[in-house]
Scaffold this motif. Structure first.
Motif, short mmCIF file in Angstrom:
data_model
loop_
_atom_site.label_atom_id
_atom_site.label_comp_id
_atom_site.label_asym_id
_atom_site.label_seq_id
_atom_site.Cartn_x
_atom_site.Cartn_y
_atom_site.Cartn_z
N LYS A 295 41.24 41.13 29.59
CA LYS A 295 40.02 39.87 30.06
C LYS A 295 39.15 39.00 29.08
CE LYS A 295 35.94 38.71 32.24
NZ LYS A 295 34.99 38.57 33.05
N ARG A 296 39.08 37.83 28.94
CA ARG A 296 38.65 36.61 28.05
C ARG A 296 36.99 37.58 27.82
NH1 ARG A 296 38.22 30.54 26.25
NH2 ARG A 296 36.08 30.20 25.47
N VAL B 230 44.39 40.23 34.18
CA VAL B 230 44.23 39.30 32.96
C VAL B 230 42.28 38.51 32.80
CG1 VAL B 230 44.46 37.16 34.50
CG2 VAL B 230 44.91 36.40 32.14
N ASN B 231 42.16 38.98 34.49
CA ASN B 231 40.45 39.45 34.11
C ASN B 231 39.74 40.41 34.32
OD1 ASN B 231 39.76 35.99 34.27
ND2 ASN B 231 40.57 36.02 36.03
N TRP B 232 40.98 41.41 33.57
CA TRP B 232 39.63 42.85 33.75
C TRP B 232 39.53 43.55 32.03
CZ3 TRP B 232 43.80 45.89 37.31
CH2 TRP B 232 43.14 45.24 38.38
N THR C 291 35.77 34.06 34.94
CA THR C 291 36.42 34.32 33.89
C THR C 291 36.07 34.61 32.26
OG1 THR C 291 36.39 31.61 33.64
CG2 THR C 291 37.94 32.34 35.81
N GLY C 292 34.87 34.22 31.75
CA GLY C 292 34.81 34.65 30.33
C GLY C 292 34.82 33.25 29.89
N THR D 158 43.30 33.71 38.06
CA THR D 158 44.86 34.10 36.77
C THR D 158 46.39 33.62 36.05
OG1 THR D 158 45.66 35.05 38.88
CG2 THR D 158 44.28 36.67 37.23
#
Lengths: 498, 337
Positions: free
Chosen positions: A216-217, A276-278, B278-279, B193
């Motif tokens: 995650k970003r 991708v979001n973790w 989502t940041g 995603t």
């Protein structure tokens, strides 16, 4: 259950006077009417123990603790803004060690006295932490609370399974075992991804994912990428990894780093798409639920994996140091090098742990220092390290020596030894890479975070992403003063010019 | 008591000189507060946008102080230097991605919110049992804080374990039993995603929260339309659709313009939902201009550059508002919005 048990045991022990957590007599209330504002990241990890044990300190000292928690992505802004504006908003800070350049070098933290060091048994702390992680130059500004390095978790019941071993060897041409290189790691992840296996100790069957890594970003996932990068980009014998120690040239876009990012992006295929979001907070929930073979994280997953309330894979997890590159990029020679041992292990001391500092502008400095010592007490962190979900990993000799503590927490003897060996081998490896600890480290790493996320999303290629990072790192260095930054970086990695 | 105009010694609309002075005296505190709280900070940050003030000080100021001058961080009167921040933003790819995302949020968000809000207002404008209860239920999202909306959305739209994904999986099983469709249908949606879906999901979450606002304002507007207009239309034999097209919609236009403008300006500032879910990712697919400004100022400590981006956003918003008002001026008399 485990956490509650240890909390009860700990409180009972303190009440009985077995744990000398404070120098104050019970009837002495030196901090009556003083409020210590503590700031750290949101959630139970790291901040949870403050919530649990602050009432005990309040009872002993008459002081009051107010805990303020923020999302990790916002934490640096909150702290630095409070310092810069002189608001005095926070008295005690529990923060990542790699922000030392911004906090310690700027004089925002109160130096730690010898008296306080003695209070927390300084000699018991592993020198990596006591001499380097909590210090800036020769001055100590913080107390170790949590020790940190990344490690590998794997499902040993699957990796050690003879049936899968035969199938794997037939397909890949080498034996299935605990991976020592990133290539092997990817092969094994690919091999198991989607395979119907026994998922948990209950014997439930279903498809499993190959691996699970935080991606995650605006979170803590860029450290996971860095763990891949060290194996390919760290040159044995050369302490300089992020920058060249000659002229502060960023190494972030050299072929070693690019290969690591290419693999980090590829790994997304062998794990849940949601990865991708973790952040690690998410993978720490999903991995113990038996969803994947591999996981990369700090030491926290060990205690979580044996917690019956959080894990369905108790006793099925193997612990190992991070894999390395079967080659590494020597940036000085400008070529790939194959080590004689066949692997370049370079464990990453990812952010060096959460450490406790006290704001130099605090109005309740004495109370804050006392509470910091209370939270960093050897007995306190010993108990916290074996309790799942606290976020505290070992940083003291006594934590590694007390094997019975780990066994009584729920590890079997072999797993406890395996876990502690994996953690220690990372900390003690001469080729280990310390995190970036210079002024602006948060900014350097945030730019890396953004570009990694763009590469994962396919907006840019790994090479383009890291070229962008290199350009931005140069801009940051120029803005902050390249010579000063170079001096700091050399000091941080222990580089001495020939 | 009203007086005949012939009795007035002063022309209508004008007071005595004393009256005019008194008006100004009474207005002056308000004007002062407005200047102090709004105009002054605006001008101050405009000034900062022409400096290189950053965390740890300013390079220019350090150089000035070293030469014995006052260190302000001002980049100089030479335009090529002083406009450095503005020049930088023209070449900042991440900024333009954030700007693109923001415009997508604004146009898609306003469209969805207006259309659905209008439809709901039309429904709630009818008489039916428990109408008041339904109205209250519809208003709940509007009363929720954006951070809570973000966390709720994060759970709902989790493609892995979220309830929406679960519903879609059940739908897949159900559809697979339909002979014509067969078992090939795949209802997996990467809500947060994949780049395009993630942007759309942000719009959905913002819309879920703010459709009730649109609905509420438009419903109030509908209820303000006199009944006799509708009665006359019904007597003339107009259908429901004709009544909507010829009466309701045109009479709601001034209110529609206002509410669209308000929501548009609000969405330009979207940040909370994005940070929580989502940041800004995946990649920079969902990062908004406000989030980028926040990061530039508070994470990277580039206050001068952040101020420049803020002013660029202000200019964008002014252009957007002016164009929009120019567009609706063709349809609505000026005194109605």
């Amino acid at each position: 259950m485990t956490k509650r048990f240890f909390s009860i045991v700990f409180v009972v022990a303190m009440v009985l006077g077995l744990v000398p957590l404070s120098t104050h007599a019970q009837d002495d209330k030196p901090f009556e009417g003083m409020k210590v504002v503590v700031v750290t990241q949101e959630g139970r990890s790291i901040g949870g123990p403050v919530e649990d044990f602050a009432p005990e300190w309040e009872e002993m000292t008459g002081g009051e603790v107010e805990l303020q928690q923020f999302a990790f992505g916002d934490l640096f802004e909150k702290m630095i803004t409070a310092f810069e504006t002189g608001s005095g908003a926070y008295d005690m800070l529990i923060f990542p060690a790699d922000w030392a350049g911004d906090f310690m070098a700027s004089g925002y933290l109160e130096p730690i006295s010898d008296e306080l060091k003695a209070q927390v048994d300084w000699e018991d702390i592993i020198p990596l932490y006591s001499d380097r992680i909590v210090a800036w130059g020769d001055q100590v500004y913080a107390l170790p609370y949590d020790g940190d390095s990344h490690m590998l978790y794997y499902r040993k019941d699957l990796v050690d399974n003879a049936e899968y071993a035969a199938e794997f060897e037939a397909e890949y041409g080498y034996p299935l075992a605990e991976p020592t290189t990133w290539n092997q790691y990817i092969d094994i992840a690919k091999f198991f991804n989607g395979k119907e296996v026994v998922l948990d100790t209950e014997g439930n069957e279903g498809p499993i994912y190959g691996t699970m890594e935080a991606q995650k970003r605006n979170a803590q996932s860029y450290w996971v990428y860095l763990s891949h990068a060290t194996g390919y980009g760290k040159v044995p014998g050369n302490p300089c990894f992020f920058f060249s120690c000659e002229d502060m040239t960023p190494q972030v876009n050299n072929p070693g780093w690019v290969r690591a990012l290419t693999e980090y992006v590829e790994i997304g295929q062998y794990g849940p798409s949601e990865m991708v979001n973790w952040d690690v907070a998410d993978t720490r929930v999903y991995y113990p639920s038996g969803m994947s073979v591999f996981n990369i994280d700090w030491g926290d997953v060990g205690p979580i994996s044996i917690d019956p309330e959080a894990s369905v894979i108790q006793g099925l997890v193997g612990f190992a140091p991070l894999p390395g590159g079967e080659q590494y990029w020597d940036y000085e020679a400008g070529e790939w090098v194959t080590p004689e041992s066949g692997v370049n292990r370079a464990p990453f001391i990812a952010f060096g742990g959460w450490i406790i500092g006290v704001a130099a502008d605090s109005d309740v400095k004495e109370a804050a220092l006392d509470f910091a010592a209370f939270m960093a007490d050897p007995e306190m962190v010993k108990q916290l390290a074996v309790t799942g979900g606290t976020g505290i990993n070992p940083a003291r000799f006594s934590q590694f020596e007390a094997l019975d503590l780990w066994v009584s927490a729920g590890f079997d003897q072999a797993s406890a030894e395996d876990y502690l060996d994996a953690v220690l081998s990372g900390i003690n490896d001469p080729n280990a890479v310390l995190d970036l600890r210079i002024t602006g480290s948060a900014e350097y790493l945030q730019t890396l975070d953004v570009e990694i996320a763009r590469a994962i999303a396919g907006e840019v290629t790994p090479q383009e992403a890291l070229d962008n990072v290199a350009q931005q790192w140069n801009e940051i260095s120029d803005r902050l003063g390249r010579d000063a930054q170079l001096d700091q970086y050399r000091a941080a990695v222990g580089y001495t010019a020939e | 008591m009203a007086q005949a105009s012939s009795d007035l010694t002063i022309e209508e609309g004008q007071g005595t000189r004393d009256d005019r002075i008194m008006k100004r005296v009474f207005l002056s505190p308000t004007v002062f507060v407005l200047l102090a709280l709004s105009i002054f900070p605006l001008l101050w940050s405009l000034g900062i946008s022409f400096t290189d003030i950053q965390r740890g000080g300013s390079t220019t100021a350090r150089v000035e102080e070293a030469t014995g001058e006052t260190g302000t961080g001002f980049l100089g009167l030479d335009w090529s230097l002083s406009a450095r921040n503005y020049d930088r933003l023209l070449h900042d790819s991440r900024l333009w991605i954030a700007a693109r995302n923001t415009f997508i949020y604004v146009f898609l968000g306003v469209t969805i919110q207006y259309v659905i809000g209008l439809l709901l207002a039309l429904v709630l404008n009818q008489q039916f049992r428990m109408r008041s209860l339904v109205r209250v239920i519809f208003l709940i999202p509007m009363m929720t804080t954006p951070v809570v909306v973000g966390y709720t959305g994060r759970m709902m739209f989790d493609s892995f374990k979220g309830p929406i994904a679960d519903l879609l999986r059940h739908a897949e099983v159900w559809w697979a039993q339909v002979p014509v469709i067969g078992s090939d249908i795949n209802l997996y949606v990467p809500w947060m995603t994949e780049t395009k879906w993630a942007r759309f999901t942000m719009v959905l979450m913002d819309s879920w929260q703010w459709i009730p606002f649109m609905m509420l304002i438009l419903l109030a507007g509908m209820q303000a339309i006199p009944d006799d207009v509708y009665e006359a239309a019904r007597v003339d034999g107009a259908s429901s659709f004709q009544i909507f097209r010829r009466i309701t919609f045109p009479m709601l236009l001034p209110l529609s313009a206002t509410v669209i403008l308000i929501r548009g300006l609000e969405i330009f500032k979207i940040i909370d939902v994005i940070v929580v879910t989502t940041g800004g990712g995946p990649g920079s697919a969902t990062e908004s201009l406000t989030m980028y400004i926040y990061k530039t100022a508070l994470t990277f400590g580039n206050y001068g550059y952040a101020a420049a981006i803020s002013f660029a956003l202000l200019v964008l918003v002014v252009i957007f508002s002016t164009l929009f008002l120019g567009l609706i001026r063709r349809f609505i008399p000026r005194d109605q919005y």
